[in-house]
Write a protein that holds these residues in place. Sequence first.
Motif, PDB file in Angstrom:
ATOM      1  N   MET B   1       0.840  -1.203   0.000  1.00  0.00           N
ATOM      2  CA  MET B   1       0.000   0.000   0.000  1.00  0.00           C
ATOM      3  C   MET B   1       0.877   1.256   0.000  1.00  0.00           C
ATOM      4  O   MET B   1       1.795   1.357   0.799  1.00  0.00           O
ATOM      5  N   SER B   2       0.619   2.148  -0.904  1.00  0.00           N
ATOM      6  CA  SER B   2       1.449   3.369  -0.948  1.00  0.00           C
ATOM      7  C   SER B   2       1.060   4.313   0.193  1.00  0.00           C
ATOM      8  O   SER B   2      -0.043   4.205   0.717  1.00  0.00           O
ATOM      9  N   PRO B   3       1.966   5.230   0.556  1.00  0.00           N
ATOM     10  CA  PRO B   3       1.640   6.160   1.647  1.00  0.00           C
ATOM     11  C   PRO B   3       0.346   6.928   1.393  1.00  0.00           C
ATOM     12  O   PRO B   3      -0.459   7.124   2.310  1.00  0.00           O
ATOM     13  N   LEU B   6      -2.482   4.788   2.127  1.00  0.00           N
ATOM     14  CA  LEU B   6      -2.517   4.532   3.560  1.00  0.00           C
ATOM     15  C   LEU B   6      -3.199   5.680   4.304  1.00  0.00           C
ATOM     16  O   LEU B   6      -4.078   5.468   5.139  1.00  0.00           O
ATOM     17  N   SER B 239       5.611   6.370  13.058  1.00  0.00           N
ATOM     18  CA  SER B 239       5.358   4.951  13.316  1.00  0.00           C
ATOM     19  C   SER B 239       4.611   4.313  12.148  1.00  0.00           C
ATOM     20  O   SER B 239       4.798   3.133  11.855  1.00  0.00           O
ATOM     21  N   ILE B 240       3.767   5.117  11.468  1.00  0.00           N
ATOM     22  CA  ILE B 240       3.055   4.569  10.308  1.00  0.00           C
ATOM     23  C   ILE B 240       4.052   4.236   9.191  1.00  0.00           C
ATOM     24  O   ILE B 240       4.016   3.153   8.600  1.00  0.00           O
ATOM     25  N   PHE B 241       4.980   5.161   8.936  1.00  0.00           N
ATOM     26  CA  PHE B 241       5.970   4.906   7.882  1.00  0.00           C
ATOM     27  C   PHE B 241       6.897   3.770   8.276  1.00  0.00           C
ATOM     28  O   PHE B 241       7.260   2.938   7.446  1.00  0.00           O
ATOM     29  N   SER B 243       6.218   1.314   9.993  1.00  0.00           N
ATOM     30  CA  SER B 243       5.557   0.018  10.044  1.00  0.00           C
ATOM     31  C   SER B 243       5.724  -0.785   8.750  1.00  0.00           C
ATOM     32  O   SER B 243       5.413  -1.958   8.701  1.00  0.00           O
ATOM     33  N   TYR B 244       6.239  -0.130   7.681  1.00  0.00           N
ATOM     34  CA  TYR B 244       6.567  -0.894   6.465  1.00  0.00           C
ATOM     35  C   TYR B 244       7.686  -1.874   6.748  1.00  0.00           C
ATOM     36  O   TYR B 244       7.801  -2.910   6.112  1.00  0.00           O
ATOM     37  N   LYS B 245       8.564  -1.507   7.689  1.00  0.00           N
ATOM     38  CA  LYS B 245       9.768  -2.310   7.940  1.00  0.00           C
ATOM     39  C   LYS B 245       9.654  -3.160   9.197  1.00  0.00           C
ATOM     40  O   LYS B 245      10.209  -4.236   9.253  1.00  0.00           O
ATOM     41  N   THR B 247       7.510  -3.646  13.381  1.00  0.00           N
ATOM     42  CA  THR B 247       6.389  -3.314  14.245  1.00  0.00           C
ATOM     43  C   THR B 247       6.805  -2.155  15.140  1.00  0.00           C
ATOM     44  O   THR B 247       7.705  -2.293  15.966  1.00  0.00           O
TER      45      THR B 247
END
Lengths: 261, 342
Positions: B1-3, B6, B239-241, B243-245, B247
Amino acid sequence: MPVTPIALSGGVVAIGGRPILRGINLTVEAGEFVALMGANGSGKSTLVRALTGLRPLAGGRLELFGTPFDEFEDWRRIGFVPQRTGATSGVPASVWEIVASGRLTHRRLFRPMSRIDRAAIDDALEVVGLADKARDGVATLSGGQQQRVLIARALAGEPELFFLDEPTAGVDLPNQYALADALGQLKARGSTIVLVAHELGPLEPLVERAVVMRDGRKVYDGRPLAHADVHAAHHESPYALHVDHAPRVVAPLESDQADVR
Amino acid sequence: MSPAELFAQPFIQRALIAAFFTGLAAPAVGTYLVQRRLSLMGDGLGHVAVTGVALGLLTHTSPTWTAVVVAVFGAAVIELIRERGSANGDVALALLFYGGLAGGVLLTGIGGESATHLQEYLFGSILTIDVTDVIITMVLAAVVIALGVGLAPQLFAVSQDQEFAKVSGLRVRGYNLLVAVLAAVSVTVAMRTVGLLLVSALMVVPVATSQQVARSFRTTLGGAMALGTFASLGGLVISIFASYKATVAPGATIVVLALACFAITWPIGSLLRRRRRLAEPFPVDPVAPVLHEECENTHDHQHGPDCGHLAVEHGDHVDYVHDGHRHAVHVDKAGARHYDEH
């Protein structure tokens, strides 16, 4: 004929059941400059706290401006300068903000400050000679300057009656003169001033009436005395030694009984 | 999902709204707590609120509301203990705090709820917040901000000097209770964002940061609210960004970001305070003349505003401070120039 600002008759204060003030009669007329004097623990600060309602009376009757204390609501007529070595708290506050809080007696809830409020604050800062420090943090000022800020705070409410609890304690001489100057201006404006002092110092020429306390009682009321008289000779009890209120704990088999009073 | 996709998600938008209001409201009350030197009160109320959440889970009512009720009750008790000013006050507070935490854990177990459900409240779960909770958060936060900012002159006076406030005719006890209740409410507001165990951080850390550079109460309050909003929105976005990598817990990120702001401003603040202290004018006695000795003019330069030496006001002139000396330029009647050592 102005009303009598303070009329206390038979004032009694007890803390923890022990009498601190006993049967104090004190009337202060409008425009008087009264110094409450006496040794540490003589009850002079307690008397001011009783007169401002911070310490409830266990007996006697107090009237402020002709109104019995319980019904007294007209707080804007009273200015209080608490005994304090500093004016700081956990968060920085500017001199102007501290002084502005003295204006609350004139302000209504949720209303912005009026032009009259701002003028009164500026005037109060002018009287204590700190107008150029209005935007400074109060924590950066010296103890004597902080004491002057507290006086300005009381002054901002434009009260008729001032209570000052030890305004000169721990204040350096230059600041004591600045303080005396500010109080002189208040006196010239016709304010009634009641202050607690251990020593008068530069305030001496201003004081018209001295009330000397000892052991919770008023022992002198009249023209100001020289410093030596307050603490010596005719006010001293015939017993040379000071007797504590606290019951003395003595071991039952104490050998040196002669020393026990 | 792209930013972009998101951030178009409703649950992310709900989280952003909740973070914004929490970040604005928590420091508004926190400033008064710090002013009263009660920085840890928020933490204590957070512990008490755990019991409230557990009660909600047990009775299947909204944990937010039960937490509000229990935290407000706890705040009133704390204020009562504080007002009595007994020497064992802080022990009594400790008992209350741990009682709250233990009661919460116990009640959750009795109610047959898993610990993970309670954990949502302990450490925050802003991304699972539903519409009702967002609305409750917004309303409560708005009330806290309106009272905290609107009554600022009164609350400032009461927190600064209770005795003076009392002689000014303010109802000191009422305002004390109000601060305690506002603190309790903002704890429950922030509970979904950063969690009950980290609530106090959002109330206190922005204030501590803001007061490093502020000189007045108003700038401290305003700065703390701005910093709180920045930290909670920024922490959430980070934290949202992230979370791609991995938790990354939003609540913890928010607190760490707030602490990072403090770490940056602290050296600036201590430098400012040091400079202010050095430049403090020397006192002058209005009666006695200033004592001084004359000293030889052996300087390799003339002291002046640009000479680099610390210039400190001293009555009607300026002293230049260097190597433990206080030198003031003095031109005598003959026109000769020397330095006075003050």
